[in-house]
Each structure stands twice: as C-alpha cells, then as structure tokens.
Design an enzyme around this catalytic site. Sequence first.
Site, mmCIF file in Angstrom:
data_model
loop_
_atom_site.group_PDB
_atom_site.id
_atom_site.type_symbol
_atom_site.label_atom_id
_atom_site.label_comp_id
_atom_site.label_asym_id
_atom_site.label_seq_id
_atom_site.Cartn_x
_atom_site.Cartn_y
_atom_site.Cartn_z
ATOM 1 N N ARG A 170 10.412 6.268 -3.881
ATOM 2 C CA ARG A 170 9.802 7.206 -2.266
ATOM 3 C C ARG A 170 11.084 6.335 -0.832
ATOM 4 O O ARG A 170 10.734 5.129 -1.073
ATOM 5 C CB ARG A 170 8.466 6.569 -2.050
ATOM 6 N N ARG A 177 -6.855 7.256 8.887
ATOM 7 C CA ARG A 177 -5.889 6.137 9.082
ATOM 8 C C ARG A 177 -6.177 5.687 10.170
ATOM 9 O O ARG A 177 -5.218 4.377 10.205
ATOM 10 C CB ARG A 177 -4.682 6.630 8.902
ATOM 11 N N ARG A 234 8.390 1.071 -8.008
ATOM 12 C CA ARG A 234 7.459 2.577 -8.256
ATOM 13 C C ARG A 234 8.216 3.615 -8.278
ATOM 14 O O ARG A 234 9.399 4.172 -7.562
ATOM 15 C CB ARG A 234 6.221 2.929 -7.116
ATOM 16 N N LYS A 252 -5.152 3.142 -4.177
ATOM 17 C CA LYS A 252 -5.621 4.283 -4.530
ATOM 18 C C LYS A 252 -4.682 5.127 -5.183
ATOM 19 O O LYS A 252 -6.151 6.374 -5.225
ATOM 20 C CB LYS A 252 -5.368 4.629 -2.830
ATOM 21 N N ARG A 274 4.882 -0.664 7.091
ATOM 22 C CA ARG A 274 3.847 0.102 6.688
ATOM 23 C C ARG A 274 2.164 -0.840 6.802
ATOM 24 O O ARG A 274 1.555 -0.368 6.861
ATOM 25 C CB ARG A 274 3.525 1.144 5.230
#
Length: 243
Positions: A185, A118, A152, A44, A196
């Site tokens: 993160r 969300r 990431r 996203k 998640r």
Amino acid sequence: MLWSCARNRPHNGHFAQIQQKYHIIKMYTKIFRAVIIGAPGSGKGTISDRIVKTFGFLHISSGDILRQNIINNTDLGKKAQRYIASGQLVPDEIVTKTMLARITEVGNKSYILDGFPRNSAQADILSAREQIDAVINLDIPHDVIIERVKHRWIHAPSGRVYNIGFNDPQVAGKDDVTGEQLTQREDDKPEVVSKRLQLYDELMGPVLAWYAKRGLVTSFKGRETKEIWPRVERFLKDKVNKG
Ligand code: G5P
Ligand code: MG
C-alpha cells in the site's frame, strides 16, 4: 413436534448436533451492528475477516471501498487518491455519503464497520442513523504496528491482505486465489504510517470517549492477533447470545 415420538427420535449424538445447529441459527438471527476501532495496522481487517467467517456478519470497510474505487478509477477514487496516499483523511462528506449508502444497501443484516467513523463528525452522523450494539477497540502498541506494516502485502483488487511471517501467500509475491501480483500500500511507507498513527491518536480519542460514555466500548489489548482473536470471539458470542 418432530421429536415427540421416541421411535423417530435420532440417536443422542445426532440429536445434540441438531440442537446445536438450531442454537447457532437462533443465536445469530438477531441483527448485530458493531464498529471495530484501532490504529492503522492494528488488525481491524484481520479480526473482521474472522468475525465474518465465525459469525457471518458483513464486513464494511471504508478503506477497502475507497481503494476499490481508486483501482476502478471512479470519480470517488479520483477524489480520494491523493488524501490516502499522503495519510490524510478523505473529506467527511465524501466518506459519509459512501458509507451510509453501503449501510443502506446491506439492509437488515449484521455488520462490522471498519474504518468508519473516523472522527467525531462522522460518529455523529452514524449515530443519528444507526443504533450500534458494540464497539471493539483494538489496543496495539505503535512499535508493533510500525514493524507489521513493513511486511504487509495486499491483493488490491480483492482487498486480501498478507503479512510475511504471519500469513504468507502460498507463492511469494502472488495472491493465493488469482495468482496475481501482490503490491504494497502506498500509505504503508514509513513516513506516511507515522502520520496516520498521529492523526489516529488525535481524532479517535474523542470518538472512543463518546462511545465509552454510552457503555459501548470493549478494549482488547495485546501484541498479536492470536492472543486477541479468542477474546473477541468469546466477547461476541456472549453478546450475540444475550441478544
Ligand atoms: P484504512 O484502510 O481504514 P487503517 O489505517 O485504519 O486503514 P489498516 O492499515 O487497513 O487500517 P488494519 O485493517 O487495522 O490496518 O490492519 P490489518 O490489515 O488487519 O493488519 C495489518 C497487517 O498486520 C496485515 O498485513 C496483517 O496480515 C498483519 N497482522 C495482523 N495480525 C498480526 C499478528 O498478530 N502478527 C503479525 N506479524 N502480523 C499481523 O484507511 C486507509 C485510508 O483511507 C482513508 C484515509 O485516508 C485512511 O488513511 N479513509 C478514510 N478517510 C476519512 N474517513 C474515513 N472514515 C476513512 N476510512 C478510510
Ligand atoms: Mg484495514
């Protein structure tokens, strides 16, 4: 009209350039409000950055806003931190208030909402307040996502995102712009990522169905941003053109 006198008319190439420029300005003057939906790590943020560069929309990312508040140790950041670290959603009233305030601040400009709404409660509140023109749904298999987020790295203060092997930083471990250290993160730990993803499937199904019922959803299925982005770009050009 500027071009009515043939003597003053610029040569064809120049004329075409001006026409094209005028067309682009005209094309993007309609205010366009989009929502981008996709599982954690689906791209996203990556796709939104390209939308910002190509279409000039503003990118409003709930996750980036929350992470920025955590870094700045604000009241909001203090409240949000433990939820984010454990892969849970931050309570609706906190997020909704923050996001609606940001949307108000943005005013009459085209934007792309990333990470909000969300769940159905947030979608209800948003729909009472804003008319959404399109929902871009990124449909990426979970196995691709799990592999991606392991690699990431982020520059937390700015929200800049890197991925080893996809968009590497120029110097390993350092942000391209500031040279500061990159971090991972907290919610990218494998056990938090699976939580998640599970939460996403559970809560976003009804939200997507709600938007689909109103004919707003366009899904982009694939494994890589390089195959998805050209389709999103074409879709948005078409939408914005129809204005
Ligand atoms: P966020 O910040 O909204 P998520 O979980 O929705 O977080 P996330 O993790 O930010 O989404 P993304 O933006 O979808 O992922 O993906 P991305 O960062 O662009 O891409 C993922 C990685 O893959 C990057 O490293 C990128 O470079 C790389 N990549 C992209 N394309 C490719 C490719 O083709 N190939 C390869 N190899 N790599 C690629 O939310 C975080 C938390 O905040 C709270 C919640 O606690 C949430 O868990 N929160 C909210 N809580 C309540 N309500 C809300 N509305 C909330 N919003 C946030
Ligand atoms: Mg993101």
